[in-house]
Design a protein around this motif. Structure first.
Motif, short mmCIF file in Angstrom:
data_model
loop_
_atom_site.label_atom_id
_atom_site.label_comp_id
_atom_site.label_asym_id
_atom_site.label_seq_id
_atom_site.Cartn_x
_atom_site.Cartn_y
_atom_site.Cartn_z
N LYS A 1 6.44 69.17 -81.10
CA LYS A 1 6.85 68.88 -82.49
C LYS A 1 5.85 69.55 -83.42
O LYS A 1 4.66 69.21 -83.42
CB LYS A 1 6.88 67.38 -82.73
N LYS B 1 -2.78 68.38 -77.84
CA LYS B 1 -2.35 67.01 -77.51
C LYS B 1 -1.68 66.29 -78.69
O LYS B 1 -0.91 65.37 -78.48
CB LYS B 1 -3.53 66.18 -76.99
N ASN B 2 -1.93 66.76 -79.91
CA ASN B 2 -1.28 66.15 -81.07
C ASN B 2 0.14 66.65 -81.28
O ASN B 2 0.87 66.13 -82.13
CB ASN B 2 -2.09 66.43 -82.33
N TYR B 3 0.52 67.71 -80.58
CA TYR B 3 1.81 68.34 -80.84
C TYR B 3 2.73 68.36 -79.63
O TYR B 3 3.92 68.58 -79.77
CB TYR B 3 1.61 69.79 -81.31
N LEU B 4 2.14 68.18 -78.43
CA LEU B 4 2.94 68.32 -77.22
C LEU B 4 2.90 67.03 -76.40
O LEU B 4 1.83 66.44 -76.22
CB LEU B 4 2.41 69.48 -76.38
N ARG B 5 4.06 66.61 -75.92
CA ARG B 5 4.12 65.43 -75.07
C ARG B 5 4.90 65.76 -73.81
O ARG B 5 5.82 66.59 -73.84
CB ARG B 5 4.81 64.27 -75.81
N ALA C 1 -5.45 74.51 -83.11
CA ALA C 1 -5.40 73.04 -83.14
C ALA C 1 -5.29 72.54 -81.70
O ALA C 1 -4.87 73.28 -80.81
CB ALA C 1 -4.22 72.56 -83.96
N ASP C 2 -5.69 71.29 -81.50
CA ASP C 2 -5.57 70.70 -80.17
C ASP C 2 -4.10 70.44 -79.84
O ASP C 2 -3.37 69.89 -80.65
CB ASP C 2 -6.33 69.37 -80.12
N VAL D 1 7.98 68.16 -74.67
CA VAL D 1 8.57 68.16 -76.01
C VAL D 1 7.46 68.52 -77.01
O VAL D 1 6.36 67.98 -76.96
CB VAL D 1 9.29 66.83 -76.34
#
Lengths: 498, 79
Positions: A378, A361-365, A358-359, A376
């Motif tokens: 999620k 960018k949808n999970y890491l900030r 998965a990309d 962070v």
């Protein structure tokens, strides 16, 4: 004198056996142990209690809504809930909330034991604020009991209906006096051929127990049941669905900053707890039935609803790639449906692995505060298949592989854990090894599949350059070696005189 | 349910992580860097002088280092 070494070796052998047994029965479980004289102080009473037992899924879901009242002269904050020691090791997802304000979150709970041989153990619920004398509080206690219902008969034919038997206490087990209570049992269908009937004199309204209403049976109401009193009842109900149990689920989540990718891999060790086959498996009978798609006790397919944007899925087992899978991805959702190599009947096992990318960018900030190198993450604690009859996981190990050089790892999840450790994992292009966080949980059910797991970590940009720098230095060493070796004079002719 | 780390996650909503080189261009970048590295190695092998060591060796090594990382990501081993 000769008998002493013999005696010592016997003692050693027996102690090894004991320790092995202990490890098996309660893996990794930590408990608070109280002295054997302990009894929960009688500081509360249950003014009204309603227990709902839901048998829709292959595990038992219980919700106890209870109004507790402090009958002591001082404020109290410790409420005990008893379980049989054999049952408590199969209780999972124990959550307690204030029924009137659930948004305040779950209360702190822990398992306590006062004697390792005692048949009763307790969950200790810590109320966030002590309850004043004579005041009341409504608790909403929910939990699942795994492997609670067993197939009766234990052997059925391939196309037979499957029946499960569940035994429980008609009086909700409690460490306190219960003034008024009843138990609602919700069956998956109205096909309940056998159940225990209780005489009318125990019932507060003088009716015969249980009262039936469609597929819901009600035991009670009962008045003034003292602490610790049980009344075992049993029910046998139709459940022609697989009882899917994963004895172990290993879930790896790998974060790649260079690739901008989040790779997930799940390894399952599944079995079907259902009734085993009376005769041999008949492939022709099975194939003939498939046209009509009747309910069956065999596990046929596992649909994985995944997040949108998932790509590159794979499904393999011990033999290799399993081709009976379908993957559909749309901008809104991604759906992976896998079919085991064979229908998994009662007593049969199937282990496999699935994975996807998965990309990131949808999970890491990236955290703006601080040094600017903090992140962070999620991710869901559990993903996995979603089937109407549910799946239970005896043991779940989630391993989050962070980039090499990540430090200061912190995590938070609402899932009750029994252990967590950080370590190193060495794989491609690593020099030191990647920081990993390993989390262990017991008795998890698929209802918890979207509970989040949040991790923060520091990852300095210099640590990120480790991989290319190591490769650069490696190739430069080759250059230097080539130059040094190339400039050596290996000729055999005599040197010219100066 | 609210937890301190969940608040941290919500607070960082404006800055999702994005890599310098996106997934779509990893192969192109990796391939180009590796090609540059290969050409420089070729040139160096024709004239292995001390001057050429930093002049060709350093850029070739750097191109190989970064090129290899992007190429291994492009083929699906996300390091």
């Amino acid at each position: 004198m000769r008998s002493i070494p013999l005696l010592l070796s016997c003692v050693a052998a027996v102690s090894q056996l004991c320790s092995a047994e202990l490890n098996l029965s309660h893996p990794l479980l930590s408990k608070q142990v109280l002295p054997s004289t302990f009894k929960p102080p009688q500081v509360f009473k249950n003014a009204n209690l309603v227990r709902t037992t839901n048998l829709d899924k292959e595990y038992v879901r219980e919700t106890v809504n209870v109004i507790i009242e402090n009958i002591d002269s001082k404020p109290q904050s410790e409420y005990y809930l008893p379980f049989e020691s054999e049952v408590i090791s199969r209780v999972g997802g124990f959550e307690v909330k204030d029924k009137k304000s659930p948004e305040k979150g779950s209360f702190k709970v822990e398992v306590v034991e006062f004697d390792s041989r005692s048949p009763t153990e307790f969950y200790l619920i810590h109320l966030p604020t002590p309850l004043a004398p004579k005041s009341q509080l409504t608790l909403s206690i929910s939990y699942s009991i795994l492997a609670a219902a067993t197939p009766v008969p234990a052997q059925i034919a391939q196309t037979d209906k499957q029946y499960l038997q569940y035994t429980f206490s008609a009086f909700t087990p409690s460490a306190y006096l219960t003034q008024k209570q009843k138990t609602k049992v919700k069956f998956p269908s109205a096909d309940v051929p056998d159940y225990t009937t209780l005489p009318a004199d125990t019932n507060a309204e003088g009716k015969v127990d249980p009262q039936k209403q469609g597929s819901t049976f009600t035991y009670g109401p009962y008045n003034d049941i003292p602490a610790g009193v049980t009344e075992l009842v049993s029910a046998r109900y139709e459940f022609t669905k697989p009882l899917t149990r994963a004895s172990l689920l290993e879930r790896d989540i790998e974060v790649s900053h260079w690739g901008g990718n989040l790779a997930t891999e799940e390894r399952y060790w599944l079995s079907n707890r259902g009734a085993s086959l009376k005769n041999h498996f008949s492939r022709s009978e099975w194939q003939r039935q498939q046209y009509m798609n009747p309910p069956t006790s065999a596990l046929k397919a596992l649909p994985f609803p995944l997040h949108a944007g998932v790509l590159n899925p794979y499904f393999t087992d011990d033999i290799g790639n399993v081709s009976t899978s379908r993957f559909r991805s749309t901008p809104r959702e991604a759906h992976l449906e896998i079919k085991p190599r064979y229908p998994v009947f009662g007593g049969w096992k199937y282990s496999f692995r699935v994975g996807w990318d998965a990309d990131l960018k949808n999970y890491l900030r990236k955290l703006s505060a601080g040094s600017g190198d903090s992140y962070v993450l999620k991710v869901p604690f559990l993903e996995g298949p979603r089937i109407p009859e549910g799946i239970e996981y005896e043991r779940v190990t989630v391993r989050i592989v962070l980039p090499e050089g990540a430090v200061n790892v912190k995590y938070s999840t609402p899932v009750p854990l029994i252990g967590a450790e950080t370590g190193l994992h060495k794989t491609f292009m690593d020099t030191l090894g990647r920081t990993t966080l390993t989390l262990h949980a017991l008795n998890v059910v698929d209802e918890w599949r979207e509970r989040e797991l949040i991790i923060t970590y520091d990852y300095p940009w210099t640590a990120g350059l480790r991989k290319p720098v190591v490769l650069t230095l490696g190739l430069f060493a080759v250059f230097v070696t080539a130059w040094v070796v190339g400039s050596l004079d290996t000729s055999i002719k005599a040197k010219k005189a100066a | 349910m609210s937890s301190p780390l969940l608040d941290v996650w919500e607070a960082a909503a404006a800055s999702p992580y994005s890599p310098t080189i996106g997934k779509g261009s990893q192969f192109t970048v990796g391939f180009l860097l590796l090609l540059i590295s290969l050409l420089l190695v070729g040139v160096f092998s024709l004239n292995r002088s001390f001057v050429n060591l930093p002049l060709l060796g350093v850029p070739a090594s750097l191109a190989f280092g970064f090129g290899a990382v992007y190429m291994i990501c492009a083929v699906g081993v996300y390091v």
